[in-house]
Motif scaffolding. Structure first.
Motif, short mmCIF file in Angstrom:
data_model
loop_
_atom_site.label_atom_id
_atom_site.label_comp_id
_atom_site.label_asym_id
_atom_site.label_seq_id
_atom_site.Cartn_x
_atom_site.Cartn_y
_atom_site.Cartn_z
N ASP A 75 0.82 -1.21 0.00
CA ASP A 75 0.00 0.00 0.00
C ASP A 75 0.86 1.26 0.00
N PHE A 76 1.41 1.59 -1.16
CA PHE A 76 2.31 2.73 -1.26
C PHE A 76 1.59 4.07 -1.10
N GLY A 77 0.25 4.07 -1.18
CA GLY A 77 -0.50 5.28 -0.91
C GLY A 77 -0.36 5.75 0.53
N ARG A 78 0.09 4.87 1.43
CA ARG A 78 0.29 5.24 2.83
C ARG A 78 1.32 6.35 2.99
N PHE A 79 2.21 6.46 2.01
CA PHE A 79 3.33 7.39 2.13
C PHE A 79 3.10 8.70 1.38
N ILE A 80 1.83 8.92 0.97
CA ILE A 80 1.46 10.12 0.23
C ILE A 80 0.62 11.04 1.14
N SER A 81 0.94 12.32 1.14
CA SER A 81 0.19 13.29 1.95
C SER A 81 -0.01 14.58 1.16
N GLN A 82 -0.89 15.45 1.67
CA GLN A 82 -1.16 16.75 1.07
C GLN A 82 -1.53 16.64 -0.42
N PHE A 83 -2.37 15.65 -0.73
CA PHE A 83 -2.78 15.43 -2.12
C PHE A 83 -3.75 16.53 -2.54
N LYS A 84 -3.44 17.24 -3.63
CA LYS A 84 -4.27 18.35 -4.10
C LYS A 84 -4.40 18.31 -5.62
N ALA A 85 -5.56 18.78 -6.10
CA ALA A 85 -5.82 18.87 -7.54
C ALA A 85 -6.20 20.31 -7.88
N PHE A 86 -5.73 20.82 -9.03
CA PHE A 86 -5.93 22.22 -9.41
C PHE A 86 -6.45 22.33 -10.84
N ASP A 87 -7.20 23.42 -11.10
CA ASP A 87 -7.60 23.72 -12.48
C ASP A 87 -6.56 24.65 -13.11
N GLN A 88 -6.85 25.16 -14.31
CA GLN A 88 -5.85 25.97 -15.03
C GLN A 88 -5.58 27.32 -14.37
N ASN A 89 -6.49 27.76 -13.48
CA ASN A 89 -6.30 29.01 -12.75
C ASN A 89 -5.74 28.78 -11.35
N ASN A 90 -5.28 27.56 -11.14
CA ASN A 90 -4.68 27.18 -9.86
C ASN A 90 -5.69 27.15 -8.72
N ASN A 91 -6.97 26.96 -9.07
CA ASN A 91 -8.01 26.78 -8.06
C ASN A 91 -8.11 25.31 -7.69
N LEU A 92 -8.37 25.05 -6.41
CA LEU A 92 -8.49 23.66 -5.95
C LEU A 92 -9.76 23.01 -6.49
N LEU A 93 -9.65 21.74 -6.89
CA LEU A 93 -10.78 20.94 -7.33
C LEU A 93 -11.15 19.96 -6.22
N PRO A 94 -12.43 19.52 -6.17
CA PRO A 94 -12.85 18.58 -5.13
C PRO A 94 -12.12 17.23 -5.27
N VAL A 95 -11.61 16.77 -4.14
CA VAL A 95 -10.90 15.49 -4.10
C VAL A 95 -11.43 14.68 -2.91
N GLU A 96 -11.71 13.40 -3.15
CA GLU A 96 -12.15 12.50 -2.09
C GLU A 96 -11.21 11.29 -2.04
N GLN A 97 -10.61 11.05 -0.88
CA GLN A 97 -9.76 9.87 -0.75
C GLN A 97 -10.64 8.66 -0.51
N LEU A 98 -10.64 7.71 -1.45
CA LEU A 98 -11.52 6.54 -1.38
C LEU A 98 -10.98 5.48 -0.43
N ASN A 99 -9.67 5.31 -0.43
CA ASN A 99 -9.01 4.34 0.42
C ASN A 99 -7.54 4.72 0.51
N VAL A 100 -6.72 3.87 1.06
CA VAL A 100 -5.33 4.24 1.30
C VAL A 100 -4.57 4.54 0.02
N ASN A 101 -5.00 3.96 -1.10
CA ASN A 101 -4.24 4.10 -2.35
C ASN A 101 -4.94 4.91 -3.43
N GLN A 102 -6.21 5.34 -3.22
CA GLN A 102 -6.98 5.95 -4.31
C GLN A 102 -7.62 7.28 -3.89
N TRP A 103 -7.61 8.24 -4.85
CA TRP A 103 -8.27 9.53 -4.69
C TRP A 103 -9.19 9.76 -5.89
N LYS A 104 -10.44 10.16 -5.61
CA LYS A 104 -11.38 10.48 -6.70
C LYS A 104 -11.39 11.99 -6.89
#
Length: 616
Positions: A75-104
């Motif tokens: 489960d290498f997702g255990r070692f990931i933190s501060q996961f963020k997604a951005f649009d072209q204007n550098n605005n944050l997009l909605p992110v949901e962590q589904l489990n230890v390894n996946q983000w929607k």
């Protein structure tokens, strides 16, 4: 070797690479990753992924739960933190962590960038430690180990999309890897990788340059080494590996299925966080995590491990099933054929060395006996190897290491079948080279068809019968019959009848006569014949006993009691001659694992043994 290119070529090369990628894949999207090894904060590195466009409303970004060759869920997702997604204007997009390894990620059509922090695995305090050769290490201003599955994720459904990896680094660092650089200058490397499978299978170690190269047939072999206290260097390793790699070149008849290969070696002066040491194989490289010792102690260990790992260029590099080719990093379906991937590799690793004279036949046969003993005493004898392979991640995980013991014995048995049915004209090495030629790195076989494929290629139906009976079923290997073919005596258990001389303590007097000094632990035979302390031994039956022949007399009597049903021993006791007599006491001892060359083998057996162990 490091490849240096002019900065002015950078833009044109990137343009060419992009054009090539889009043309080959007929699509615009590719992963555009960047990391900066100069910016380390608390053993963490920031990773940035640029995205041109995605034709989806939402998408799942993920890291592997497991990677090939480890057979453990990490489960290498255990070692990931501060996961963020951005649009072209550098605005944050909605992110949901589904489990230890996946983000929607919602609003995926607007997604233009992802950032996150990576923490290394080597010094983590989290449970379920990662075996270091499969993990990541961030040591600021010293060394970086990039097992790429720990740094770079992928979108669900886009695993076969190309990757561009931009690595900014100090000019003092060199990246040891089997990946080919598309751009390299004093402070940056750029790698284009065709898909995630290839990215995962090509680790990189950045450290101060300590490298060497060896040419093996048409394959350029590179060695990259990190030794914190400089106890070893890459040139020493290269010299020690030359003999091993040349032996493997000859063994494979100069037909190596890759034009480049990298040994990446990290030596540690600290305890292992996972509690393990060793290596992990890859398609065109192998990564080593070993203790930093003197060259005298460490080089033989590197030779032994490298002999195994390098043979993985044959399998699974050139011979593998669809389960390996299309590996699912989160819900893997395991292949049935660990006997092929690990067993044949382990068998060839030793066989090549003995055939080329790097090790003696005696040492090699001793290693085979060790595998027999280990396999029979530590692992489940009633488990089919295909069953072990399919369930090695769960139910049978404790049995996995048997791939290096019984797996090698299964390979050896198949080798004997092929040799014996062709008078030594065709063997397992020939079969593997034929399989490699038929399939190669880009064409997998179907798991359920392998045995029939082997029968078809070899033309030996007995080979299929052997595989079905001993690999696909829990039948014990017929080791006695197997070794008989090559003039080797093997019995797992033999009753040996011996005698006893009485279990008395003997000594020598001033006249060089042998006398009984101690009868404290005297046994049944000693009591029956009537030994007394101080008796001087004069004759055994009709043979005079002397200092020179006492050992031969005792050895003959003890080891061949059938020759002496009754015994007469003449002694001098208190100045008088006394004749002692008794029936021989037979002791039955069970001797395990009789394994030796048969001195009375037939010419056919001797010839087949020569084909098996003789020079390539």
């Amino acid at each position: 070797m490091k490849v240096t290119r002019f900065l002015c070529l950078w833009a044109s090369l990137i343009f060419f690479a992009n054009t090539f990628v889009q043309g080959q894949n007929n699509e615009k999207f590719y992963y555009d990753y960047s990391i900066n090894l100069n910016l380390v904060n608390n053993d963490q590195i920031s990773v940035s992924l640029l995205i041109d466009s995605l034709d989806k409303e939402e998408i799942i970004f993920q890291f592997p739960a497991i990677v090939p060759g480890t057979y453990k869920v990490y489960d290498f997702g255990r070692f990931i933190s501060q996961f963020k997604a951005f649009d072209q204007n550098n605005n944050l997009l909605p992110v949901e962590q589904l489990n230890v390894n996946q983000w929607k990620i919602s609003s995926a059509r607007q997604l233009r960038k992802i950032t996150y922090m990576v923490d290394d695995t080597w010094d983590t305090l989290l449970p379920h430690k990662v075996f270091e050769p499969a993990g990541t290490n961030i040591e600021k201003d010293k060394v970086f180990v990039l097992n790429n599955h720990g740094f770079f994720g992928y979108f669900d459904g886009l695993i076969n999309t190309p990757f561009k990896i931009n690595i900014n680094r100090s000019q003092k660092y060199y990246g040891s890897t089997s990946l080919k650089r598309d751009v390299s200058n004093s402070v940056q490397d750029v790698f284009w990788v065709e898909n995630y499978h290839r990215l995962v299978d090509n680790p990189i170690m950045y450290a101060e340059a300590d490298t060497a190269t060896i040419q093996v047939a048409d394959t350029q072999v590179s060695i990259g080494l990190y030794s914190p206290n400089k106890k070893l260097n890459a040139k020493q390793v290269a010299e020690s590996l030359k003999e091993v790699l040349k032996a493997q070149e000859h063994f494979l008849k100069g037909k190596l299925p890759t034009d480049h290969y990298a040994f990446i070696i990290y030596l540690t002066d600290k305890p292992s966080n996972s509690g393990a040491l060793g290596a992990l194989e890859h398609w065109n490289s192998s990564f080593y995590f070993l203790p930093e010792e003197s060259a005298k102690l460490l080089l033989p260990i590197i030779q032994e491990i490298a002999s195994h790992e390098f043979f993985h260029i044959l399998t699974p590099l050139s011979i593998h099933s669809e389960e390996i080719a299309n590996f699912d990093y989160n819900q893997p379906e395991m292949s049935k054929h660990l006997w092929l991937y690990e067993g044949v590799t382990e068998y060839f690793a030793g066989l090549a060395l003995v055939k080329e004279g790097v090790i003696s036949q005696e040492n090699y046969l001793n290693s085979i006996l060790e595998k027999i003993v280990t396999s029979s005493h530590l692992y489940n004898r009633e488990l089919a190897f295909t069953e072990l392979s399919k369930k090695c991640l769960g139910e049978h995980s404790a049995q996995y290491a048997n791939v290096y013991e019984k797996g090698a014995l299964l390979a050896m048995g198949l080798d004997f079948i092929l040799m014996s049915h062709t008078n030594g004209q065709y063997d397992l090495r020939d079969l593997m080279l034929d399989l490699s030629e038929k399939y190669g790195s880009t064409k997998p076989f179907k798991d359920d068809e392998l045995f029939d494929i082997i029968g078809e290629i070899s033309g030996i139906p007995e080979a299929v019968e052997y595989l079905e009976k001993y690999v696909d079923a829990p039948n014990p290997l017929p080791l006695t019959k197997m070794f008989e073919q090559v003039g080797i005596l093997y019995e797992d258990e033999v009753i040996i009848e011996t005698a006893t001389f009485g279990n008395i303590g003997l000594s020598v007097n001033d006249n060089d006569e042998i006398f009984i000094e101690d009868i404290t632990d005297m046994d049944e035979f000693g009591s029956n014949i009537g030994y007394q302390k101080g008796d001087v031994l004069l004759q055994f039956n009709t043979t005079d006993i002397t200092l020179e022949n006492i050992s031969d007399i005792m050895d003959d009597f003890i080891n061949h009691p059938e020759k002496f049903p009754k015994v007469k021993i003449t002694v001098r006791r208190n100045g008088k001659i006394v004749k002692l007599k008794a029936r021989t006491v037979i002791i039955q001892n069970i001797e395990e694992n009789i394994f030796e060359k048969n001195p009375d083998c037939t010419p056919e057996q001797k010839q087949l043994r020569k084909v098996w162990l003789g020079n390539s």
